[in-house]
Design an enzyme around this catalytic site. Structure first.
Site, short mmCIF file in Angstrom:
data_model
loop_
_atom_site.label_atom_id
_atom_site.label_comp_id
_atom_site.label_asym_id
_atom_site.label_seq_id
_atom_site.Cartn_x
_atom_site.Cartn_y
_atom_site.Cartn_z
N GLU A 196 -8.36 -12.05 -7.38
CA GLU A 196 -8.27 -12.75 -6.09
C GLU A 196 -9.30 -13.88 -6.07
OE1 GLU A 196 -7.69 -10.59 -2.46
OE2 GLU A 196 -9.01 -11.96 -1.36
N HIS A 201 -12.48 -13.31 -4.04
CA HIS A 201 -13.38 -12.30 -4.60
C HIS A 201 -14.24 -12.89 -5.71
CE1 HIS A 201 -10.49 -8.82 -3.22
NE2 HIS A 201 -10.87 -9.61 -2.24
N ASP A 229 -15.47 -12.04 3.62
CA ASP A 229 -14.24 -12.29 2.87
C ASP A 229 -13.24 -12.99 3.80
OD1 ASP A 229 -12.19 -12.18 1.04
OD2 ASP A 229 -11.77 -10.05 1.36
N GLU A 259 -8.24 -4.69 -9.14
CA GLU A 259 -8.56 -5.90 -8.38
C GLU A 259 -10.06 -5.92 -8.09
OE1 GLU A 259 -6.31 -6.44 -4.73
OE2 GLU A 259 -7.61 -8.06 -4.07
N ASP A 310 2.32 1.80 3.24
CA ASP A 310 3.31 0.81 3.71
C ASP A 310 4.71 1.31 3.36
OD1 ASP A 310 1.43 -1.09 4.65
OD2 ASP A 310 1.24 -1.98 2.65
N ASP A 363 -10.26 -14.98 3.05
CA ASP A 363 -8.81 -15.04 2.81
C ASP A 363 -8.16 -16.28 3.44
OD1 ASP A 363 -9.13 -12.64 1.48
OD2 ASP A 363 -8.37 -11.42 3.13
N ASP A 422 -2.93 -13.58 -0.90
CA ASP A 422 -3.59 -12.62 0.01
C ASP A 422 -4.33 -13.47 1.04
OD1 ASP A 422 -4.36 -10.26 1.13
OD2 ASP A 422 -5.58 -9.56 -0.56
N HIS A 453 0.88 -1.17 0.00
CA HIS A 453 0.00 0.00 0.00
C HIS A 453 0.92 1.22 0.00
CE1 HIS A 453 -3.02 -2.78 2.13
NE2 HIS A 453 -3.38 -2.67 0.87
#
Ligand code: GLO
Ligand code: MG
Length: 347
Positions: free
Chosen positions: A212, A215, A250, A176, A54, A252, A285, A51
């Site tokens: 993803e 997703h 979600d 994404e 980040d 993950d 992810d 990000h």
């Protein structure tokens, strides 16, 4: 046909987390952000997904010079650690100025903030030697349909993409898609939507997608078919492999942990297309379970990588002559039995 791609792997520092969820606080001590990068190589990863904050924490309050200096320091750190930045994504879902969305916000002031932040994100990407911006359009959607003019919202998304392409003639944008969460309905829910935006843009070769697994499943779709669609258009910039147990929040989960055959098919489609042979990363992810203790927690990352590599072996060991025979005979019952037994390690 199978290739012999040597896959390289990536993840983002947010995948090493403290265990908080919407119903409770952290269950693990924080592992210092700056120390996460030293974990990558020993864990088998060389790509870092970022990000913007980040790379440059607190960037909203920093001057352009301060941002450039911090990005240069991160670039040097990555080189020292033997790491490659895969992409930078503007974290447009945290600010009080993006409560109602960023590029599609009804407030002109909020849209201006989103654009200024996006330019900083592109500058940061360039500062660390990275040419890819990922757009996870977290809050570009609505809780109730009447809240925004959806047609105008799609136009605004396209205008933003074109403005980004014009701002930097070299960057690529990888969208994404995700159908929901945090919004009730998101405006770019599938790779089909992302690819349509790409083709409508001023330079479609620089607009791709990042798919993803979870997703796609949340959209009621099969991730391997979503990937195949993108690959057929040369529009698969990267993947976020993980897993998802049905239509709920979600999750993950670790790659392959909920549905091994769905995972197998993603690997099969990637392998058959030669994905990775041009340096594309296998991005993960994945979220560590809240129940897991330790600091840092990394077992979910190494497990997902390991499962991926085992599935590569499975894909490469498919008897493709037999598959072709089943296809020619249109005997998909026999094909399925063969494949399930193959996955189970049975002859
Ligand atoms: C959340 C998304 C998120 C993005 C990341 C990169 O559902 O998957 O983790 O991948 O922020 O933009
Ligand atoms: Mg993701």
């Amino acid at each position: 046909m199978s290739t012999s791609t040597n896959y390289r792997f990536s993840f983002g520092p947010w995948n090493i987390s403290e265990g908080a969820d919407p119903f409770g606080p952290e269950t693990r001590p924080a592992f210092p952000h700056e120390e996460k990068f030293a974990l990558y190589r020993p864990l088998g990863f060389e790509g870092v997904q970022f990000h913007d904050d980040d790379v440059v924490p607190g960037l909203d309050d920093l001057t352009a010079d301060q941002i450039v200096a911090k990005a240069a320091a991160v670039k040097a750190m990555l080189a020292n650690q033997g790491l490659v930045p895969e992409f930078v994504a503007p974290r447009l879902w945290f600010s009080p100025r993006t409560v109602d969305g960023a590029y599609t916000a009804n407030s002109a002031g909020d849209r201006t903030y989103a654009w200024e932040r996006t330019k900083k994100c592109i500058d940061i990407a360039r500062g660390i030697g990275c040419k890819v911006i990922v757009l996870w359009l977290a809050r570009e959607g609505t809780y109730i349909r009447e809240a925004k003019d959806a047609r105008l919202a799609y136009q605004r998304l396209l205008e933003t993409i074109n403005a980004m392409l014009a701002y930097d003639p070299e960057i690529e944008i990888w969208i994404e898609p995700k159908p929901n969460e945090p919004t009730d309905q998101a405006y770019v829910p599938t790779i089909g939507h992302a690819v349509a935006l790409a083709y409508a843009s001023d330079d479609h070769r620089r607009v791709k997608g990042l798919i993803e697994s979870a997703h796609a499943i949340l959209a009621g779709l099969d991730p391997s078919d979503e990937m195949a669609f993108a690959l057929a258009h040369d529009k698969l910039g990267s993947v976020h492999l993980n897993d998802q147990n049905g239509l709920k929040y979600d999750q993950d989960k670790n790659f392959g942990a909920a549905n091994l055959r769905v995972a197998f098919n993603q690997v099969r489609v990637l392998e058959d297309a030669g994905y990775g042979s041009r340096g594309e990363f296998i991005g993960l992810d994945v979220k560590a379970m809240r129940t897991q203790s330790g600091c840092p927690v990394t077992a979910h990352l190494t497990a997902s990588r390991e499962i991926f590599l085992h599935l590569v072996d499975k894909v490469r060991a498919i008897d493709s002559a037999l598959i072709n025979q089943f296809r020619d005979a249109r005997d998909y019952e026999a094909m399925e039995l063969y494949l399930v037994k193959h996955l189970m390690g049975l002859k």
